[in-house]
Design an enzyme around this catalytic site. Sequence first.
Site, PDB file in Angstrom:
ATOM      1  CG  ASP A 135      28.767  -4.902  15.464  1.00  0.00           C
ATOM      2  OD1 ASP A 135      29.073  -5.186  16.633  1.00  0.00           O
ATOM      3  OD2 ASP A 135      27.597  -4.742  15.064  1.00  0.00           O
TER       4      ASP A 135
HETATM    5  N1  URA Z   1      25.234  -1.369  17.652  1.00  0.00           N
HETATM    6  C1  URA Z   1      25.497  -2.312  16.742  1.00  0.00           C
HETATM    7  O1  URA Z   1      24.613  -3.067  16.346  1.00  0.00           O
HETATM    8  N2  URA Z   1      26.755  -2.403  16.263  1.00  0.00           N
HETATM    9  C2  URA Z   1      27.750  -1.592  16.666  1.00  0.00           C
HETATM   10  O2  URA Z   1      28.872  -1.729  16.194  1.00  0.00           O
HETATM   11  C3  URA Z   1      27.457  -0.621  17.617  1.00  0.00           C
HETATM   12  C4  URA Z   1      26.185  -0.518  18.097  1.00  0.00           C
END
Ligand code: URA
Length: 270
Positions: A135
């Site tokens: 993310d």
């Molecule tokens: N899980 C998440 O919530 N975000 C990420 O970026 C990777 C795994």
Amino acid sequence: MNTERSAGARASTRSAARPDGVRLQKVLAQAGVASRRAAEEMIAAGRVAVNGEIVREMGRRIDPQTAIVHVDGSRIQLRDDMVYLALNKPRGVLSAMSDDLGRPCVGDLVVERGLVEPEFEGRSRNRLFHVGRLDADTEGLLLLTNDGELGHRLMHPSYQVQKTYLAEVIGAPERDLGKRLREGVELDDGVVQVDKFRVVDVIGNKAAVEVVLHEGRKHIVRRLLDAVGHPVQRLVRTAIGEVKLGNQRPGKFRPLDQIEIGSLYRSVGL
Ligand code: URA
């Protein structure tokens, strides 16, 4: 030497392939596996396989650009046009090689750090890709490579490589939280189970927890911890399989070593 530059430079240097090949011990030494002398001992001990066959003879010549070489069962990458990088992706940077809206993205860091050689400008930015996504708000380990076979397998759900995350969460974890997470938690799109869980630290009403899972669903760690009453405030991916983030600073790249590359190959059956 600047390791970021040298990582990029590997993409542009081509070894002058000799028609009759290069001696196996020299190839192993050049790949950084061992000194030439130690490589000879490895060959004599039957630890080195070329294209699936153990080679014990010292004079064997191979073409490093095409031969598949394993040492102790781990594949050694010999091609000098292959690039394997670990990036500590900073918070706020998109996992994308370019962004039409001009938001900061991993592709910008690749260019800024000089990992695009002039001869590849425009092309290698496409050739080099990030293996999966984090993310924008998540920091930490993101792999980049131009090795399509390895990269695509690492992203494929059937290979399920373990990923480790460090999460700062609200609320002190209850005693049975690890058990609940290992047994499985129902989310909108199905159950998620963690492989490992541990509480790293608790300070007041906040905690740092480590979660290991082999899932690639979107926002999976945030959704999971939210579902058990511990919203995530900060999330960092600290490992992918045996490749660790270590103390690499945000925005920095480093080339993976042969042991790390071998471990990734092994984890996806190559
Ligand atoms: N899980 C998440 O919530 N975000 C990420 O970026 C990777 C795994």
